[in-house]
Design an enzyme around this catalytic site. Structure first.
Site, PDB file in Angstrom:
ATOM      1  N   PHE A   1       0.822  -1.221   0.000  1.00  0.00           N
ATOM      2  CA  PHE A   1       0.000   0.000   0.000  1.00  0.00           C
ATOM      3  C   PHE A   1       0.851   1.265   0.000  1.00  0.00           C
ATOM      4  O   PHE A   1       0.406   2.336  -0.422  1.00  0.00           O
ATOM      5  CB  PHE A   1      -0.955  -0.006   1.208  1.00  0.00           C
ATOM      6  CG  PHE A   1      -0.381   0.504   2.492  1.00  0.00           C
ATOM      7  CD1 PHE A   1      -0.641   1.787   2.946  1.00  0.00           C
ATOM      8  CD2 PHE A   1       0.417  -0.308   3.290  1.00  0.00           C
ATOM      9  CE1 PHE A   1      -0.121   2.256   4.139  1.00  0.00           C
ATOM     10  CE2 PHE A   1       0.932   0.137   4.487  1.00  0.00           C
ATOM     11  CZ  PHE A   1       0.667   1.430   4.914  1.00  0.00           C
ATOM     12  N   LYS A   2       2.092   1.164   0.450  1.00  0.00           N
ATOM     13  CA  LYS A   2       2.924   2.351   0.546  1.00  0.00           C
ATOM     14  C   LYS A   2       3.281   2.903  -0.827  1.00  0.00           C
ATOM     15  O   LYS A   2       3.674   4.063  -0.958  1.00  0.00           O
ATOM     16  CB  LYS A   2       4.165   2.050   1.379  1.00  0.00           C
ATOM     17  CG  LYS A   2       3.755   1.792   2.829  1.00  0.00           C
ATOM     18  CD  LYS A   2       4.841   1.271   3.719  1.00  0.00           C
ATOM     19  CE  LYS A   2       4.257   1.011   5.109  1.00  0.00           C
ATOM     20  NZ  LYS A   2       5.236   0.477   6.056  1.00  0.00           N
ATOM     21  N   ASP A   3       3.120   2.080  -1.871  1.00  0.00           N
ATOM     22  CA  ASP A   3       3.313   2.585  -3.234  1.00  0.00           C
ATOM     23  C   ASP A   3       2.354   3.735  -3.535  1.00  0.00           C
ATOM     24  O   ASP A   3       2.680   4.626  -4.328  1.00  0.00           O
ATOM     25  CB  ASP A   3       3.083   1.472  -4.263  1.00  0.00           C
ATOM     26  CG  ASP A   3       4.154   0.386  -4.217  1.00  0.00           C
ATOM     27  OD1 ASP A   3       5.286   0.676  -3.804  1.00  0.00           O
ATOM     28  OD2 ASP A   3       3.840  -0.765  -4.587  1.00  0.00           O
TER      29      ASP A   3
ATOM     30  N   THR B   1       8.119  -0.026   3.420  1.00  0.00           N
ATOM     31  CA  THR B   1       8.407   1.383   3.159  1.00  0.00           C
ATOM     32  C   THR B   1       9.668   1.543   2.317  1.00  0.00           C
ATOM     33  O   THR B   1       9.704   2.332   1.374  1.00  0.00           O
ATOM     34  CB  THR B   1       8.574   2.161   4.478  1.00  0.00           C
ATOM     35  OG1 THR B   1       7.356   2.112   5.207  1.00  0.00           O
ATOM     36  CG2 THR B   1       8.937   3.606   4.221  1.00  0.00           C
TER      37      THR B   1
END
Length: 481
Positions: A112-114, A145
Site C-alpha cells: 500500500f505504501k506505493d 516502506t
C-alpha cells in the site's frame, strides 16, 4: 494552508516546507493548522469519483494552487499512478460473510505504501526541478516502506536515498525488493537490529541540525506529511464503496479496519473523520500491541522487547504517528503533546490523561491478533473464498470474523500475499508468485551490513558525506551540478 509542529516549537510552513522535512525542528511532526470540514453534499458528489480523482480532490485541499497549479497537481498524480497494475489503482474484493477487502497493493512493490510514495516522489521531483536542488532521503523500514521509497525516487539525479532495513526481520522478498535495485542514487544498509533500533541513528542525524541542513536531509517514512495526506483518500474510497446508501440523513457509518504499525494509516483515518467522513475506525495490531493497550487502557508504554510475528511490517513498539493522533484529539494542544511525548521519550512509559484517553477510545476501537489468529483468518478466507490474504490483511480479517454480522465494514489490505511465502506455508497454503517477484531471486544484490557494536549513525554520516563529495553537492542550499 499552513502546517505546524505537534509540539508547537517550530514556525508554520507551507506544503513544500512540510514535504522536505522529516521531523519538525522541535522534534514534533507536521500537521495542517486547520482540517477542512466537508458537508454532506460534497461527500455525495465525491462518492461518484474514482480513486485517482479522489486523491486529486483531497490533495488540492492541502496543497495550494499557488504552490502547485491544479492542472499540474493532476498531472503529477496521474504520473504517480501510471505504473500500477490495476486500472482503478486500488480494488475492493467483496467476499463471503460480509468480508470486504480493499486491495491497496497493486503498485510496483505490491504494498500500500506505493500509493502515497509514488505521489510523494512526484511532488519532490516537481519542487527539486523547479529550484535545481538536491536532497538526501533517510528511511528506516520494517518491510515495505523501503522498497516503495526506493521505487519512487530510483535513478533521480537530484535525490540520494539511504535505506536501513532490519536484517532478518523482513521477508526475503521484501529484502530483495530493496537490495536488487542497483542505482547510483540508492544506498541500502542491512542492520543487525529490529525496526525500532534502526530508527535511532536516523533520529540522531535529523537531530544534528547543522548536518541535516548541510546535506538537505529529509524523510519518506510516514513522519512525512505527504504520506499521510495521500492515505486519507483510501478511507474515503472505502467508505463510498461500502456505505449501504448515501440518500439518508445523517449518512450511515462504515467501520474501517486498519492494520496498524507505525500508525500512519490510522492517522489518515482520524483526519478523514475530522473532515466529516462518518467512519468508525478500528486499529488492529499483532502481538506488538502498544496501540491496542493505549486505546483500551490509556497505557502508552513499551513492552520488554519487540516480538517477531508473521505480520512483520507491524513489529513496531514505538508507533510515532500516535503523536499526531494525540495532538488532533487534544484540540491541537501542542503544550500537552510536547509534555506527553517528552515524558515518553525519557521513561518509555506513559499513562494518558483521563480526558484524552476517553477521546481516543471514542475515536478508535482496537484489536490484537496472535500468530495463531492470523493463520486461522488466512485459512478461513482461503477455504471460503479461494482468496489469499497477507498476514497483515489477515489481522483485519481476524477482527471481522470475531464480530457479529450486519455492520458495514471494510478491511484495508496493505500488501499482497505473494510477499509473505513463509506465512502462507505456515497456514498450509500454496503461495502464488507473480513473475516480477520470482525474478528477484536471480538478480544481483547490493547492500552494506551494519553490525551490532558499530556506530550506525556515524557509518551513515560518513557515507552521506562521501556521496555528497562525489556528487559535488554538499553545503546548505547548494544546487545540483
Amino acid at each position: 494552508m499552513e502546517y505546524v509542529s505537534t509540539r508547537g516549537g517550530a514556525g508554520a510552513v507551507d506544503f513544500e516546507g512540510a514535504l522536505f522535512s522529516g521531523y519538525a525542528p522541535d522534534g514534533g511532526l507536521f500537521m495542517p493548522q486547520s482540517i477542512p470540514l466537508l458537508d454532506g453534499d460534497t461527500l455525495r458528489r465525491w462518492s461518484c469519483l474514482c480513486y485517482r480523482e479522489l486523491v486529486k480532490e483531497l490533495c488540492s485541499l492541502f496543497i495550494t494552487a499557488e504552490l502547485v497549479p491544479r492542472h499540474m497537481l493532476n498531472d503529477l498524480i496521474d504520473k504517480a499512478f501510471s505504473r500500477f497494475r490495476h486500472k482503478d489503482v486500488i480494488h475492493l474484493s467483496r467476499l463471503k460473510d460480509g468480508l470486504n477487502v480493499l486491495e491497496l497493493w497493486h503498485g510496483v512493490t505490491y504494498a500500500f505504501k506505493d500509493l502515497s510514495l509514488s505521489c510523494t516522489g512526484q511532488f519532490l521531483q516537481y519542487f527539486l526541478e523547479k529550484k535545481q536542488k538536491h536532497v538526501t532521503i533517510l528511511v528506516g523500514t520494517s518491510g515495505d516502506t523501503g522498497s516503495s521509497a526506493i521505487e519512487s525516487v530510483r535513478g533521480q539525479k537530484n535525490m540520494d536515498i539511504f535505506v536501513l532495513l532490519p536484517k532478518g526481520f523482513c521477508t526475503q522478498i521484501q529484502e530483495l525488493q530493496m537490495t536488487t535495485v542497483i542505482e547510483d542514487n540508492v544506498h541500502v544498509f542491512a542492520a543487525h537490529g529490529n525496526s525500532d533500533e534502526i530508527d535511532k541513528p536516523i533520529k540522531e542525524l535529523f537531530a544534528d541540525v547543522d548536518f541535516a541542513r548541510k546535506y538537505n536531509l529529509m524523510s519518506l517514512n510516514s513522519v512525512n506529511w505527504s504520506r499521510i495526506m495521500v492515505q486519507i483518500a483510501h478511507h474515503f474510497y472505502a467508505y463510498f464503496q461500502c456505505a449501504p446508501s448515501l440518500d439518508t440523513t445523517p449518512l450511515p457509518v462504515v467501520e474501517i479496519v486498519v492494520p496498524t504499525g507505525g500508525g500512519g494509516n490510522i492517522t489518515a483515518g482520524c483526519i478523514a473523520q475530522k473532515m466529516g467522513l462518518p467512519i468508525q475506525l478500528v486499529a488492529v495490531v499483532n502481538s506488538n500491541d502498544i496501540v491496542h493497550r493505549t486505546v483500551q487502557h490509556g497505557d502508552f508504554s513499551l513492552s520488554e522487547s519487540v516480538k517477531a510475528t508473521l505480520a512483520s511490517a507491524m513489529d513496531i513498539q514505538e508507533p510515532y504517528n500516535v503523536e499526531r493522533i494525540l495532538w488532533l484529539l487534544s484540540g491541537s494542544n501542542s503544550c500537552l503533546t510536547k509534555m506527553l511525548m517528552e515524558r515518553f521519550s525519557v521513561s518509555k512509559s506513559l499513562k494518558l490523561p483521563e480526558d484524552l484517553h476517553r477521546k481516543l477510545s471514542e475515536t478508535l476501537r482496537s484489536c490484537a491478533a496472535s500468530d495463531q489468529d492470523i493463520v486461522r483468518a488466512m485459512q478461513r478466507c482461503w477455504e471460503e473464498n479461494r482468496y489469499l490474504l497477507c498476514p497483515h490483511s489477515a489481522v483485519a480479517a481476524h477482527y471481522h470474523y470475531s464480530q457479529p454480522d450486519g455492520t458495514p465494514r471494510c478491511c484495508l489490505a496493505p500488501a499482497s500475499a505473494a510477499k509473505f511465502q513463509d506465512a502462507l506455508l505456515r497456514a498450509g497454503l500454496v503461495p502464488q508468485l507473480p513473475p516480477e517477484i520470482t525474478a528477484l531471486t536471480v538478480m544481483e544484490t547490493r547492500s552494506t551490513p551494519l553490525e551490532r557494536g558499530q556506530d550506525w549513525a556515524q557509518e551513515l554520516r560518513e557515507r552521506i558525506e562521501a556521496t555528497a563529495q562525489q556528487r559535488g553537492i554538499a553545503g546548505q542550499g547548494v544546487t545540483q551540478t
